[in-house]
Design a protein around this motif. Structure first.
Motif, short mmCIF file in Angstrom:
data_model
loop_
_atom_site.label_atom_id
_atom_site.label_comp_id
_atom_site.label_asym_id
_atom_site.label_seq_id
_atom_site.Cartn_x
_atom_site.Cartn_y
_atom_site.Cartn_z
N ASP A 1 43.81 -42.19 -35.27
CA ASP A 1 42.57 -41.41 -35.42
C ASP A 1 41.41 -42.13 -34.74
O ASP A 1 40.58 -41.51 -34.06
N ASN A 2 41.31 -43.44 -34.96
CA ASN A 2 40.22 -44.21 -34.38
C ASN A 2 40.30 -44.24 -32.86
O ASN A 2 39.28 -44.12 -32.17
N ARG A 3 41.49 -44.40 -32.34
CA ARG A 3 41.65 -44.37 -30.88
C ARG A 3 41.28 -42.99 -30.33
O ARG A 3 40.69 -42.88 -29.25
N ARG A 4 41.66 -41.95 -31.05
CA ARG A 4 41.32 -40.59 -30.63
C ARG A 4 39.80 -40.41 -30.62
O ARG A 4 39.24 -39.84 -29.68
N ALA A 5 39.10 -40.91 -31.65
CA ALA A 5 37.64 -40.80 -31.69
C ALA A 5 37.01 -41.53 -30.51
O ALA A 5 36.08 -41.02 -29.86
N PHE A 6 37.52 -42.73 -30.21
CA PHE A 6 36.95 -43.49 -29.11
C PHE A 6 37.26 -42.83 -27.77
O PHE A 6 36.43 -42.82 -26.86
N ARG A 7 38.44 -42.24 -27.67
CA ARG A 7 38.80 -41.54 -26.44
C ARG A 7 37.88 -40.33 -26.22
O ARG A 7 37.49 -40.02 -25.09
N LEU B 1 34.75 -40.10 -27.15
CA LEU B 1 33.50 -40.63 -26.63
C LEU B 1 33.61 -40.88 -25.13
O LEU B 1 32.72 -40.50 -24.35
N CYS B 2 34.69 -41.52 -24.72
CA CYS B 2 34.85 -41.85 -23.30
C CYS B 2 35.02 -40.60 -22.45
O CYS B 2 34.51 -40.53 -21.33
N GLU B 3 35.73 -39.61 -22.96
CA GLU B 3 35.90 -38.37 -22.23
C GLU B 3 34.58 -37.63 -22.04
O GLU B 3 34.39 -36.90 -21.06
N HIS B 4 33.66 -37.81 -22.99
CA HIS B 4 32.36 -37.14 -22.95
C HIS B 4 31.24 -38.07 -22.47
O HIS B 4 30.07 -37.79 -22.71
N TRP B 5 31.62 -39.17 -21.82
CA TRP B 5 30.62 -40.15 -21.39
C TRP B 5 29.51 -39.52 -20.55
O TRP B 5 28.33 -39.82 -20.73
N THR B 6 29.87 -38.63 -19.64
CA THR B 6 28.84 -38.04 -18.77
C THR B 6 27.89 -37.12 -19.54
O THR B 6 26.80 -36.84 -19.07
N ASP B 7 28.30 -36.66 -20.73
CA ASP B 7 27.39 -35.85 -21.55
C ASP B 7 26.25 -36.68 -22.10
O ASP B 7 25.25 -36.14 -22.58
N LEU B 8 26.42 -38.00 -22.05
CA LEU B 8 25.36 -38.90 -22.52
C LEU B 8 24.39 -39.28 -21.40
O LEU B 8 23.38 -39.95 -21.67
N PRO C 1 33.27 -46.01 -19.10
CA PRO C 1 34.10 -45.19 -19.99
C PRO C 1 34.49 -43.87 -19.35
O PRO C 1 33.69 -43.18 -18.73
N ALA C 2 35.75 -43.53 -19.50
CA ALA C 2 36.34 -42.29 -19.01
C ALA C 2 37.66 -42.12 -19.72
O ALA C 2 38.13 -43.03 -20.42
N ALA C 3 38.29 -40.96 -19.54
CA ALA C 3 39.55 -40.70 -20.22
C ALA C 3 40.59 -41.77 -19.89
O ALA C 3 41.33 -42.25 -20.78
N GLU C 4 40.65 -42.17 -18.63
CA GLU C 4 41.68 -43.11 -18.20
C GLU C 4 41.37 -44.56 -18.56
O GLU C 4 42.26 -45.43 -18.48
N THR C 5 40.14 -44.88 -18.95
CA THR C 5 39.79 -46.26 -19.30
C THR C 5 39.60 -46.44 -20.80
O THR C 5 39.36 -47.56 -21.26
N ALA C 6 39.70 -45.38 -21.58
CA ALA C 6 39.35 -45.42 -23.00
C ALA C 6 40.18 -46.45 -23.77
O ALA C 6 39.63 -47.26 -24.53
N ASP C 7 41.49 -46.43 -23.60
CA ASP C 7 42.34 -47.35 -24.37
C ASP C 7 42.09 -48.81 -23.99
O ASP C 7 42.09 -49.70 -24.86
N ALA C 8 41.87 -49.07 -22.71
CA ALA C 8 41.62 -50.45 -22.28
C ALA C 8 40.30 -50.96 -22.85
O ALA C 8 40.20 -52.12 -23.29
N ILE C 9 39.28 -50.11 -22.85
CA ILE C 9 37.99 -50.51 -23.41
C ILE C 9 38.12 -50.73 -24.92
O ILE C 9 37.59 -51.70 -25.48
N TYR C 10 38.83 -49.84 -25.59
CA TYR C 10 39.08 -49.98 -27.04
C TYR C 10 39.73 -51.32 -27.33
O TYR C 10 39.31 -52.05 -28.24
#
Length: 371
Positions: free
Chosen positions: A93-99, A101-108, A131-140
């Protein structure tokens, strides 16, 4: 290849080279000053027990309703971010929440939240990719590894962040046991003063017997999730009876805040420019982007000056955003004061002195923190 995430040291300073040079010199004098945080929402338990922050989502996303509101507006359910959930979030769940955020990074983009998060990711956690969809897990994983280090517990971070004074939010019925535990550590308390704040919000409700059921039915997630909407406010007439009777009495001390940005320059500043009891609370909610903060600074100082301004109020539950928010304010102070120097309305030594007062002296005086 992932795009880099960078943090320019001239961020928020004026683009004009001459004025930027003045701002750099002013900011250099306040950059390392201690943080005074007279209003925030950090749970005292974190500090009393020196608790592990858990995981990146729990630290950076779930408690930060500024981020939650932007993601919610762009289609993310609050429950996916850990808000209002009755059960504990799993690692998935936590990884999904962080992902999310990263997927919506440009909305910020263009928001204050993008600024604070970048400051935290780069400056505190050493993240170097955007942050982006493909970098989310590495940043997490990068953040999670840092959180497991001994230096990333609340008390060590208070040292690193130079937090001298921190006010928490406490229920009126709280026994303040956590504050007693903090105070009992004399070595820690000598470096950091942590105080409770009386916050009776939940009790200021109509006394009808079915109130709780009605509110539960209306609010799926409860308060403090980012749904505050500013309304037009009239303050001068409303405060008139109080101020006419006691506005200059030495026993009255008012720090005024509002969600209505226009009220600061139209009504609060003139009131603070006359009544000795009135001070201007520096806003954060809805007046939190660099542009709106600069409008506030220019709109109130021309009438009331700097001495009537409370100093930075971070108003945050997100512990690691505290230094980012205070640094943002100091950079904008430097930019504003540099403009006054560049237009020959202040000498540079006066601007430097004023910058220090806005960071420490005004807060201690106006919130009476020396008592």
């Amino acid at each position: 290849m992932a795009s880099p995430l960078t943090l320019n040291d001239d961020r928020l300073l004026p683009p004009d080279p001459g004025t930027r040079g003045i701002a750099r010199r002013i900011y250099a004098t306040t950059r390392e000053l201690p943080i005074i945080s007279p209003h925030g929402h950090v749970p005292p338990r974190w500090i009393a027990r020196d608790e592990h922050f858990g995981n990146p989502a729990r630290l950076l996303i779930t408690p930060d309703h500024y981020i939650n509101r932007v993601l919610h507006a762009n289609g993310v359910e609050l429950s996916e971010l850990g808000v209002g959930r009755g059960e504990e979030m799993t690692e998935a769940d936590n990884r999904r929440a962080f992902r999310l955020l990263c997927e919506h990074w440009t909305d910020l983009n263009g928001t204050a939240m993008r600024y604070w998060l970048t400051d935290q990711l780069v400056g505190i956690f050493g993240v170097r990719v955007r942050p982006a969809a493909e970098t989310a897990d590495a940043i997490y994983d990068t953040i999670a590894a840092r959180l497991d280090e001994p230096g990333f517990r609340p008390r060590r971070l208070m040292d690193a962040f130079r937090i001298r004074f921190l006010a928490t939010t406490d229920d009126p019925c709280d026994d303040l046991g956590m504050h007693a535990e903090i105070a009992a550590d004399e070595e820690f308390s000598a470096r950091h003063r942590v105080v409770p704040t009386f916050r009776p919000d939940r009790y200021l409700e109509p006394a009808r017997p079915d109130w709780n059921e009605l509110v539960d039915a209306l609010a799926r997630y409860g308060a403090d999730v980012g749904g505050d909407i500013p309304l037009a406010l009239e303050a001068t007439r409303a405060l008139g009876p109080l101020l006419n009777a006691y506005g200059n009495h030495p026993g009255l001390h008012l720090v005024l805040f509002t969600l209505d940005e226009d009220v600061y320059s139209r009504e609060f500043a003139p009131l603070a420019a006359w009544y000795r009891s009135v001070h201007l609370g520096v806003p954060w909610w809805f007046v939190d982007a660099p542009e709106s903060i600069m409008r506030f600074k220019r709109g109130v100082t021309e009438m009331a000056g700097f001495s009537r301004i409370s100093g930075m109020v971070d108003d945050t539950r997100a512990f690691c955003s505290i230094p980012a928010r205070h640094d943002m304010s100091r950079r904008l102070d430097a930019a504003h004061l540099a403009d006054l120097v560049a237009t020959h309305r202040l000498d540079e030594d006066e601007a430097i002195e004023q910058a220090g007062a806005l960071v420490v002296d005004n807060q201690v005086r106006i919130f009476k923190l020396d008592r």
